[in-house]
Write a protein that holds these residues in place. Structure first.
Motif, PDB file in Angstrom:
ATOM      1  N   ASP A 138     -18.776 -42.446 -32.098  1.00 31.50           N
ATOM      2  CA  ASP A 138     -18.348 -41.115 -32.530  1.00 31.50           C
ATOM      3  C   ASP A 138     -17.757 -41.192 -33.937  1.00 31.50           C
ATOM      4  OD1 ASP A 138     -17.435 -38.564 -32.879  1.00 31.50           O
ATOM      5  OD2 ASP A 138     -15.977 -38.611 -31.231  1.00 31.50           O
ATOM      6  N   PRO A 139     -18.533 -40.873 -34.977  1.00 31.88           N
ATOM      7  CA  PRO A 139     -18.020 -40.969 -36.356  1.00 31.88           C
ATOM      8  C   PRO A 139     -16.879 -40.003 -36.643  1.00 31.88           C
ATOM      9  CG  PRO A 139     -20.155 -39.868 -36.309  1.00 31.88           C
ATOM     10  CD  PRO A 139     -19.936 -40.415 -34.931  1.00 31.88           C
ATOM     11  N   LYS A 140     -16.693 -38.989 -35.808  1.00 33.02           N
ATOM     12  CA  LYS A 140     -15.570 -38.067 -35.989  1.00 33.02           C
ATOM     13  C   LYS A 140     -14.285 -38.634 -35.411  1.00 33.02           C
ATOM     14  CE  LYS A 140     -18.480 -33.920 -35.950  1.00 33.02           C
ATOM     15  NZ  LYS A 140     -18.748 -32.616 -35.271  1.00 33.02           N
ATOM     16  N   ASN A 141     -14.406 -39.765 -34.735  1.00 28.88           N
ATOM     17  CA  ASN A 141     -13.243 -40.393 -34.093  1.00 28.88           C
ATOM     18  C   ASN A 141     -13.265 -41.897 -34.389  1.00 28.88           C
ATOM     19  OD1 ASN A 141     -10.957 -40.708 -32.400  1.00 28.88           O
ATOM     20  ND2 ASN A 141     -12.290 -41.213 -30.671  1.00 28.88           N
ATOM     21  N   GLU A 142     -13.270 -42.225 -35.685  1.00 34.48           N
ATOM     22  CA  GLU A 142     -13.371 -43.626 -36.108  1.00 34.48           C
ATOM     23  C   GLU A 142     -11.993 -44.288 -35.969  1.00 34.48           C
ATOM     24  OE1 GLU A 142     -15.764 -45.724 -39.707  1.00 34.48           O
ATOM     25  OE2 GLU A 142     -13.966 -44.623 -40.290  1.00 34.48           O
ATOM     26  N   THR A 143     -11.647 -44.608 -34.739  1.00 33.39           N
ATOM     27  CA  THR A 143     -10.366 -45.229 -34.431  1.00 33.39           C
ATOM     28  C   THR A 143     -10.621 -46.548 -33.716  1.00 33.39           C
ATOM     29  OG1 THR A 143     -10.228 -44.154 -32.266  1.00 33.39           O
ATOM     30  CG2 THR A 143      -9.308 -42.950 -34.156  1.00 33.39           C
ATOM     31  N   GLN A 144      -9.581 -47.398 -33.643  1.00 35.12           N
ATOM     32  CA  GLN A 144      -9.749 -48.657 -32.932  1.00 35.12           C
ATOM     33  C   GLN A 144     -10.005 -48.424 -31.449  1.00 35.12           C
ATOM     34  OE1 GLN A 144     -10.024 -51.542 -34.686  1.00 35.12           O
ATOM     35  NE2 GLN A 144     -10.826 -52.283 -32.724  1.00 35.12           N
ATOM     36  N   PHE A 147     -13.694 -48.028 -31.104  1.00 35.63           N
ATOM     37  CA  PHE A 147     -14.389 -49.312 -31.202  1.00 35.63           C
ATOM     38  C   PHE A 147     -14.187 -50.157 -29.946  1.00 35.63           C
ATOM     39  CE2 PHE A 147     -14.086 -48.490 -35.863  1.00 35.63           C
ATOM     40  CZ  PHE A 147     -15.435 -48.614 -36.165  1.00 35.63           C
ATOM     41  N   ASN A 148     -13.021 -50.080 -29.362  1.00 35.04           N
ATOM     42  CA  ASN A 148     -12.713 -50.918 -28.208  1.00 35.04           C
ATOM     43  C   ASN A 148     -13.500 -50.534 -26.960  1.00 35.04           C
ATOM     44  OD1 ASN A 148     -10.895 -52.286 -29.803  1.00 35.04           O
ATOM     45  ND2 ASN A 148      -9.077 -51.298 -28.952  1.00 35.04           N
ATOM     46  N   GLN A 149     -14.133 -49.359 -26.968  1.00 36.56           N
ATOM     47  CA  GLN A 149     -14.924 -48.941 -25.813  1.00 36.56           C
ATOM     48  C   GLN A 149     -16.182 -49.784 -25.642  1.00 36.56           C
ATOM     49  OE1 GLN A 149     -15.712 -44.721 -25.950  1.00 36.56           O
ATOM     50  NE2 GLN A 149     -13.554 -44.209 -26.277  1.00 36.56           N
ATOM     51  N   HIS A 150     -16.675 -50.366 -26.742  1.00 39.03           N
ATOM     52  CA  HIS A 150     -17.907 -51.156 -26.665  1.00 39.03           C
ATOM     53  C   HIS A 150     -17.734 -52.451 -27.456  1.00 39.03           C
ATOM     54  CE1 HIS A 150     -20.168 -47.875 -24.812  1.00 39.03           C
ATOM     55  NE2 HIS A 150     -19.663 -47.068 -25.731  1.00 39.03           N
ATOM     56  N   VAL A 151     -17.311 -53.504 -26.776  1.00 34.71           N
ATOM     57  CA  VAL A 151     -17.287 -54.838 -27.383  1.00 34.71           C
ATOM     58  C   VAL A 151     -18.665 -55.438 -27.146  1.00 34.71           C
ATOM     59  CG1 VAL A 151     -16.163 -57.083 -27.438  1.00 34.71           C
ATOM     60  CG2 VAL A 151     -14.833 -55.046 -26.863  1.00 34.71           C
ATOM     61  N   LEU A 152     -19.383 -55.764 -28.224  1.00 31.16           N
ATOM     62  CA  LEU A 152     -20.773 -56.209 -28.104  1.00 31.16           C
ATOM     63  C   LEU A 152     -20.838 -57.650 -27.616  1.00 31.16           C
ATOM     64  CD1 LEU A 152     -22.334 -54.590 -31.288  1.00 31.16           C
ATOM     65  CD2 LEU A 152     -22.154 -53.666 -28.969  1.00 31.16           C
ATOM     66  N   HIS A 153     -21.733 -57.875 -26.653  1.00 31.20           N
ATOM     67  CA  HIS A 153     -21.880 -59.190 -26.043  1.00 31.20           C
ATOM     68  C   HIS A 153     -22.967 -59.996 -26.748  1.00 31.20           C
ATOM     69  CE1 HIS A 153     -19.304 -58.766 -22.408  1.00 31.20           C
ATOM     70  NE2 HIS A 153     -19.444 -57.485 -22.719  1.00 31.20           N
ATOM     71  N   LEU A 154     -22.800 -61.298 -26.742  1.00 30.74           N
ATOM     72  CA  LEU A 154     -23.802 -62.189 -27.312  1.00 30.74           C
ATOM     73  C   LEU A 154     -25.044 -62.170 -26.438  1.00 30.74           C
ATOM     74  CD1 LEU A 154     -21.522 -65.263 -28.162  1.00 30.74           C
ATOM     75  CD2 LEU A 154     -22.043 -63.281 -29.594  1.00 30.74           C
ATOM     76  N   ALA A 155     -26.211 -62.228 -27.090  1.00 32.81           N
ATOM     77  CA  ALA A 155     -27.479 -62.212 -26.356  1.00 32.81           C
ATOM     78  C   ALA A 155     -27.892 -63.603 -25.921  1.00 32.81           C
ATOM     79  CB  ALA A 155     -28.569 -61.584 -27.221  1.00 32.81           C
ATOM     80  N   THR A 156     -27.132 -64.607 -26.293  1.00 33.58           N
ATOM     81  CA  THR A 156     -27.446 -65.986 -25.933  1.00 33.58           C
ATOM     82  C   THR A 156     -26.272 -66.588 -25.164  1.00 33.58           C
ATOM     83  OG1 THR A 156     -26.578 -66.745 -28.067  1.00 33.58           O
ATOM     84  CG2 THR A 156     -28.951 -66.346 -27.919  1.00 33.58           C
TER      85      THR A 156
END
Length: 230
Positions: A138-144, A147-156
Motif C-alpha cells: 500500500d503506497p499510501k501507507n508506507e510505514t514499517q 512492510f512487516n506484514q510481508h517478510v519475504l522468504h528465501l527461495a532456496t
C-alpha cells in the motif's frame, strides 16, 4: 581517490608519511560507504541503471549510505529510522520516501504473484550481520508496520528470511513473492543489519553482533500482478 593522495597530503600538510597514510585511509573509509539495493534499484540508485536514464532519476552519490543517519538500531529491523534509510529526524516526506527528494514514481520491475525473483545488493564495506527483504503493498501507507506484514522468504534452502553478510561484493538472492499479493504499485524494502558492534546478548554476555547495530536500507517501487505480458 588515486594513488597520489598521500603525496598531495604531504605537500599541503606538515605530516610524516605514516600520518599521511592514516589520513588517506580515514578519507577512503568515508568515501567507500557500505551498501545499496541495486536490483530492483532503490530510489536513490535508479540512476545507476541505463534503462532508466530517459526518466531522469535524481542522482545520489551517497546511495550506499542510507544508514539511518548513523544511529545504531536497538531493535530489528529498526524503529529509530526512516523506512527507506533516512534520518528519523527528517521532515516527512523524508528524502527516500514517497514524494521525497529521490522519489519519481519509477516502477523498476514487474513481477507475478508467487514468482521467484532475484534481488541484487552491492555491499561496498561489510559490517557482517545479515540482510532481509520486506514488502509493503500500500503506497499510501508506507510505514514499517506495512512492510512487516510481508517478510519475504528465501527461495532456496529451508525458506528462511535472512542472508548472512561475510564480505564485500555483489550478492544475488532468490526470494519468493507471496501467492496472494498483487499490486500496481508496491515497495520492496531492503534491510541490512550489521553485526560488527559488540554489545550485551540476551544471556548477559557481551559479544560481537549483540546489542544496537548499524542498519542500512533501500526502497524500490515495483508492481506484482497475477499475470504479466512482456
Amino acid at each position: 581517490m588515486n594513488l597520489c593522495c598521500c603525496d598531495f597530503l604531504r605537500s599541503k600538510m606538515k605530516t610524516s608519511p605514516y600520518q599521511a597514510i592514516f589520513i588517506t585511509f580515514a578519507i577512503l573509509s568515508l568515501v567507500w560507504g557500505h551498501g545499496r539495493l541495486i536490483v530492483p534499484p532503490s530510489r536513490s540508485s535508479v540512476w545507476r541503471l541505463n534503462q532508466f536514464v530517459s526518466q531522469n532519476p535524481p542522482i545520489n552519490l551517497n546511495d550506499n549510505e542510507l544508514h539511518c543517519d548513523g544511529v545504531l538500531q536497538a531493535d530489528e529491523p529498526g524503529s529509530n529510522c526512516g523506512v527507506c534509510g533516512d534520518s528519523i529526524l527528517q521532515n516527512i516526506p523524508r528524502d527516500n520516501e514517497i514524494n521525497g527528494n529521490f522519489y519519481r514514481g519509477i516502477i523498476t520491475d514487474s513481477y507475478s504473484a508467487g514468482q521467484i525473483i532475484e534481488v541484487q545488493t552491492d555491499i561496498t564495506a561489510t559490517h557482517r550481520g545479515h540482510m532481509e527483504w520486506r514488502l509493503c503493498t500500500d503506497p499510501k501507507n508506507e510505514t514499517q508496520a506495512c512492510f512487516n506484514q510481508h517478510v519475504l522468504h528465501l527461495a532456496t534452502g529451508f525458506g528462511g528470511t535472512k542472508v548472512p553478510v561475510s564480505k564485500a561484493g555483489r550478492y544475488r538472492t532468490k526470494l519468493l513473492l507471496p501467492e496472494a499479493v498483487q499490486c500496481d504499485h508496491c515497495i520492496i524494502q531492503w534491510n541490512y543489519r550489521g553485526g560488527n558492534k559488540r554489545g550485551m546478548c540476551e544471556n548477559g554476555m557481551r559479544k560481537l553482533g549483540c546489542g544496537p547495530q548499524n542498519t542500512f536500507r533501500g526502497c524500490s517501487d515495483v508492481s506484482i500482478l497475477l499475470s504479466i505480458h512482456k
